[in-house]
Scaffold this motif. Sequence first.
Motif, short mmCIF file in Angstrom:
data_model
loop_
_atom_site.label_atom_id
_atom_site.label_comp_id
_atom_site.label_asym_id
_atom_site.label_seq_id
_atom_site.Cartn_x
_atom_site.Cartn_y
_atom_site.Cartn_z
N SER A 116 32.29 21.52 -18.82
CA SER A 116 31.42 22.62 -18.41
C SER A 116 30.07 22.07 -17.99
O SER A 116 29.19 22.83 -17.57
N ARG A 117 29.89 20.77 -18.15
CA ARG A 117 28.62 20.10 -17.83
C ARG A 117 27.45 20.81 -18.50
O ARG A 117 26.40 21.02 -17.93
N LYS A 118 27.70 21.18 -19.76
CA LYS A 118 26.65 21.81 -20.57
C LYS A 118 26.79 21.25 -21.98
O LYS A 118 27.90 20.87 -22.39
N PRO A 119 25.68 21.17 -22.72
CA PRO A 119 25.82 20.72 -24.11
C PRO A 119 26.60 21.74 -24.93
O PRO A 119 26.67 22.92 -24.56
N GLY A 130 28.57 27.64 -17.16
CA GLY A 130 28.72 26.20 -16.98
C GLY A 130 29.20 25.89 -15.59
O GLY A 130 29.21 26.76 -14.70
N LYS A 131 29.56 24.63 -15.37
CA LYS A 131 30.11 24.20 -14.08
C LYS A 131 31.46 23.61 -14.43
O LYS A 131 31.59 22.42 -14.72
N ILE A 132 32.48 24.49 -14.49
CA ILE A 132 33.72 24.16 -15.17
C ILE A 132 34.71 23.46 -14.27
O ILE A 132 35.00 23.92 -13.17
#
Lengths: 209, 335, 707, 123
Positions: free
Chosen positions: C292-295, C359-361
């Motif tokens: 998801s390029r998220k913490p 996110g960027k999934i």
Amino acid sequence: MVITASEGSHTEDPAIAEGHPPTSTGLSNEKVAMWAFLGSECLLFGALISVYLLFKGQSQPNTITPKNVYDIPFTSVSSFVLLMSSLTMVLALAAIQRGDHRRLRIWVLTTALLGATFVAGQMYEFTTFYSKGLKISTNLFGSSFFVLTGFHGAHVTIGILMLLSLWNLSVRGKLPANRSETVELVGLYWHFVDIVWIIIFTLVYLIPS
Amino acid sequence: MSRTHRRVRFGVILALAALAVAACSPNAPQTTLDPQGPNARTISHLINPVFWVAGVVFVLVEGMAVIFVIKYRNRGDAQEPVQIHGNSRLEVGWTLIPAAILVAVAIPTIATIFKLSHKPAHAINVTVTAHQWWWEYNYPDLGVTTANELHMPLNQPLEVTLIGADVIHSFWVPALAGKQDVVPGRINHMNMTGDKVGTFLGQCTEFCGASHANMRLKAMVQSPQDFQSWVDSQRQAAATPPAGSPADGGLTLFTSKGCSGCHTVQGVSDGKVGPNLTHLQSRTSFAGAIFAMNPDNLSTWLKNPPGVKPGSKMPNLNLSGDEITKLVAYLETLK
Amino acid sequence: MTIVTDPPARPPVAQPPDQPVRLLRRPTGYTKGIWSWVTTVDHKKIGIMYGVTAFIFFLLGGLEALMLRIQLGSPNNTFLSADTYNQVFTMHGTTMIFLFVMPLSAAFANYMIPIQIGARDVAFPRLNAFGYWVFLVGGLFMYSSFILGGAPNGGWFGYAPNTLKLYSPGHNIDFWVFGLQILGIASLTGAVNLIVTAINMRAPGMSLFRMPIFTWMSLVAQFLLLFAIPVITVALFLLMFDRTFGANFFNAQAGSDPLLWQHLFWLFGHPEVYILILPAMGIVSEVIPVFSRKPLFGYQVMVFSGIAIGFMGWGVWAHHMFATGLGPVATSAFSASTMFIAVPTGVKIFNWLATMWRGKITANAPMLFAVGFVAMFTIGGLSGVTHGVVPADTQQTDTYYVVAHFHYVLFGGSVFGLFAGIFYWYPKVVGHMLSDKLGKIQFWLFLIGFNMTFGPFHILGLQGMPRRIYTYPSHRGWDFWNMISTIGSFVIAAAVLLFIYNVWSSRKNPKVGNDPWDARTLEWSIPSPPPEYNFAEVPLVTARDDLWHRKYTEDENGRSIPRHPADAAAEADTEAVVRAAVTDEGSGDGDGSADDAHEGGDANDGDGHEADGGGHEEHEPHIHMPSPSYWPAFTSIGLAVICYGMIYRVWVVAILGGLWVLGGLYAWSLEPATAPDEPELDTEPSTDLEPVGAGPAGSPDGDGGSD
Amino acid sequence: MASEAEIEETPVPDGGAVVGHATDEAGAPHAHKHPTEGQYVLIALFLAALTAVEVAVYYISALKDLLVPILLTFAIVKFTVVVAFFMHLRFDSRLFRRLFVLGLALAIFVFTIVLTTFHFWSR
Ligand code: HEA
Ligand code: HEA
Ligand code: CUA
Ligand SMILES: [Cu+2]
């Protein structure tokens, strides 16, 4: 369970040479492991003791009960012996920490000896109980008594083996003062076995069913 | 990502179809979803709303999962997402809301637990003894003993005392009540009432060895009159076959072949190992209610019990065909 | 799986290269071939062995499952006899839990924990090897029962008194009792080892609350093992004494209460089920943020909910005994405690969803399996809560509704999670990608087959179909859904075969760089596969998700932006060269080609900032990893000898086995951790170590025998 | 949204969950803090005395109804003394205490419940 010597690879860090604590907590791997193991042992003996408490009174009527077989004075003596072995154990540790290898060996051997006395006493107890007709298959009291005290006896025996190998190492000069922790670890295990007996002596022997 | 769509639809449809089929399944005689007595009904009233709550949570979670995967999929735009590390308010929220829901579920649950544990007034006592792999029923107050098929009068509570003879079994008639384990060394109690006349299927549900699958039972809820006449017939002594008839030969074999050592036939024998056969023919099935009661089945049974019912404690007595016909003839007289 | 055949074996540089391998001689880092695996103490090799062995057991357990399904596919089926069926379902459950999910989780823990916390190995490498061999011996021991007169047939929780000699004569149950006893030893040593590792081996700056979440969840699971294993050990010993020495612990005639077994078993058994799920939850918590390029949303909450689950897991065991007649008070208490475990678990579910939110999934194979976990585990969890509604559970217990519940949590949960881990870490462990396309197909086959197989169980259970029945009559309304389920199980089987094919067919895939997924944690900062010593220089950790923060920073509105793209690439190259020079292992190259192998971001950024960025080769010769040893494998075999002796009552054999084990342990504890021919602190430890007596110091202590 | 600063840079105490603080009174050996041999002997004497009293209490019929509480208290005291002094738990790192107490407390907790479900206390 097997708690073996450490192979903590951190010690190979060039970093350590520069005085970093070799482990993140600064505590030795073996000691953390030993304490974790002892924590785990609490549940082992907790289960065994509960089983005994649950069943000691549940035997079928007119079969052997604790009252018929227990010999409190005798057991008190062996309990005392085991208790004292804890003293000699700490003295052994103190000795090696002072670098006094002679006393280390004396105390280690004494501890092993006291432990052996205890185990011998237990064997005598088992045989007398047996001759009085109490077998593991006799009734629930027999089953739970022999299994609980037998497990403890096995732990003591293992402790004796560990003590003897300590002595043997020391004799072969393989136990320098800077490795006193080895003695400390065996000591921790030994004391644990002792405190388990403190509980067993009270719950199993002194408190009547 | 339309695959994902299909996936959800598949899931939802499956779930709905499932409920549909399950809910209205006349051809599922052992179902828990169609209670025939107050206890079972209390339970389904308790659980149905919980199923709906679960359904809501299900849709919520699955919905979010699917929607997020689709909505926030990487569209290849250079921009990176905002790095959100957490949000205490939200997290407290989805800690407390489920907690609240669960409190709402727990309260009626516990209430129902106590409600069901109350011993009903003027109940009929029956002692159920579970054997590998058959059920023994004893009506101490009525002096009736039978096997596998439990008779109970309409709308009168049955106070069941459960005794284990060997291993742990579990007594269960889904239409009437929840199951209760039969634990050797303990005496368990349960009660159940049937408020519809009919025969309801049940089964042992605690794994009890080789023939656990073959330890079934029937509960027959009868009108008070029918129940009374059943009791009266059970009280009668066993019929004695006319001398010289094949059945009479069967009777002699019954003792000579050792049947009598295990089976009770009032006035003939009182074996305790196997079911009481005094009124065998009053039952519609036998051997853990897995065989219909008819001469053919009986003779197959006698030929080799463990052969047709794995592990059965009734041994193969190597009876000749002739002996079997005689014995069956006798068993046929045990009305 | 082909991984085994091409191990990343490399000699430690310190080894004098001319050492003949003789059996009586201590194996060295130079030992090659099969012996390098038998004697290895490298946590990575051990992890791989755990994984491969567990997968093979998965195939066996699955094969048994297929047999179950064939038998149940139609009413009155005679494919399996009653007793065979009982053996098969018992071994299926036992295998899947003790020989598949647990060891596969152990595989990931072994391989990843040290790397994720920046260590070079676990705290006790030889104990680690011992754990693996004991597990293998235990598994083979239990399976040997099939050829020795019949496998265990008492169900995976072996309720007494059915498992007593009186009702289960023959050795079937004995194999179960002793087999689990052996496996318990493996789990306990593993638990102690990994706990010490996570507590004590963390790299500088790796504070507990910077530990990757997988390490955290595994740590909690290890603590559960530490305290749960002794309980089942006792239970099994009691049963063993009943069966072998005529004790009366579960003998109702002697006045005992057989419920004791159930209490002891489930006192272990419920923590056990969280032991099975927590590592998978950890994996999912690693995978979802990366793709998801998220913490991870609410890291701390995730940690604490994991710990909360661990604690609450100790207060609910009797929910497996709701029908045994505990009385309304006890059942009410356990009903409540059971339901509230849903709270910390729910927090996790929602935090995962929140991580995906905005996110960027990238929906590639690992991510799909992770999302599949969230979706399917929730279903199982919800049915679990309905079990907690005691009156309802008296209708559900021991029916297929329970079977549905635990397959949704175990397969939909643990197995989906573990497969997410396999696809996620495969490139790190093996050095190249699995086919993502095949992975996706496998996922969809899994998802469909799984729901086809286990969804109908809900209905069957509610329609009153009991579990553990080898046959059922027609006209119960169970025929249709059983057939559907059987078909579904073969869809799963197809998916499994597809996975095997994927592993095989991908073996020639291009090598990947350190960081093919553009991931966040330390394991991605080192080569794939990692060198034996993991980190040429122990990393200095400055933040949670340390690697990510070396690569990215955040702009004013919180979006992550690369720190210094330029030199990242540059350093990566130099560094690749450096490592290629240092370690005769091409892990550095092929970085570029990694891009087309997957959708992960730029494969290059990241490694550049790793501690060994250039100029460290002169350190290398001084990194001594502990030397391989024969003793762990040797010792473990003795355990099986003891148990065979006990089962067949050939006491001499049992005693010989005992001596075997003792001898092995003694030799082991006398053997220095690192072979003396390597310049080593071992025989006389240099003084800077004494204060804590850590490291190789203290090797020869005799307490190797403490059990 | 909590800013990165809050989450990442706040120093999180190691003490949090299950284990001791990294720089917990650990590191150097604690020999100096440990009791001296003389003290060890005294402690042992104390334990011996307690044991003697225990056995005595067992025989004094006057104390019959107090027997259980008294004996339990003594046992607990002896247990604690050995753990605290002979096993140095009083001087050693908090981590060791946590590990041991965790196991001990857990054991007491669960087995108390087990015994309760068997109506142990009321029989
Ligand atoms: C991976 C293993 C695993 C996991 C994680 C769980 C999780 C849970 N289990 Fe399960 N269980 C098993 C494995 C597992 N179980 C096995 C193997 C058995 C059978 C053993 C045997 O008999 O062979 C079993 C049996 C079992 C029983 C006994 C059934 C019976 O025999 O009658 C019960 C009873 O309460 C139960 C309950 C629960 C609950 C409440 C949870 C909870 O932890 C679930 C919590 C999760 C959720 C609830 C979903 C997510 C939450 C939200 C989305 C928040 C909102 C939700 C609500 C407000 C409800 N389980
Ligand atoms: C992690 C745990 C786990 C997993 C993954 C599974 C997976 C499966 N389980 Fe299992 N199951 C349990 C844990 C698990 N189970 C437990 C604990 C029980 C209770 C046991 C008891 O009651 O004591 C149980 C019981 C159980 C039952 C109930 C038996 C009964 O009560 O009578 C059934 C019935 O259908 C079943 C079916 C399946 C199926 C079809 C799969 C499928 O998902 C399997 C899919 C895998 C494969 C199909 C493997 C593929 C293999 C091949 C393709 C062949 C190749 C092989 C070689 C080359 C050697 N399981
Ligand atoms: Cu009786 Cu199952
Ligand atoms: Cu559970």
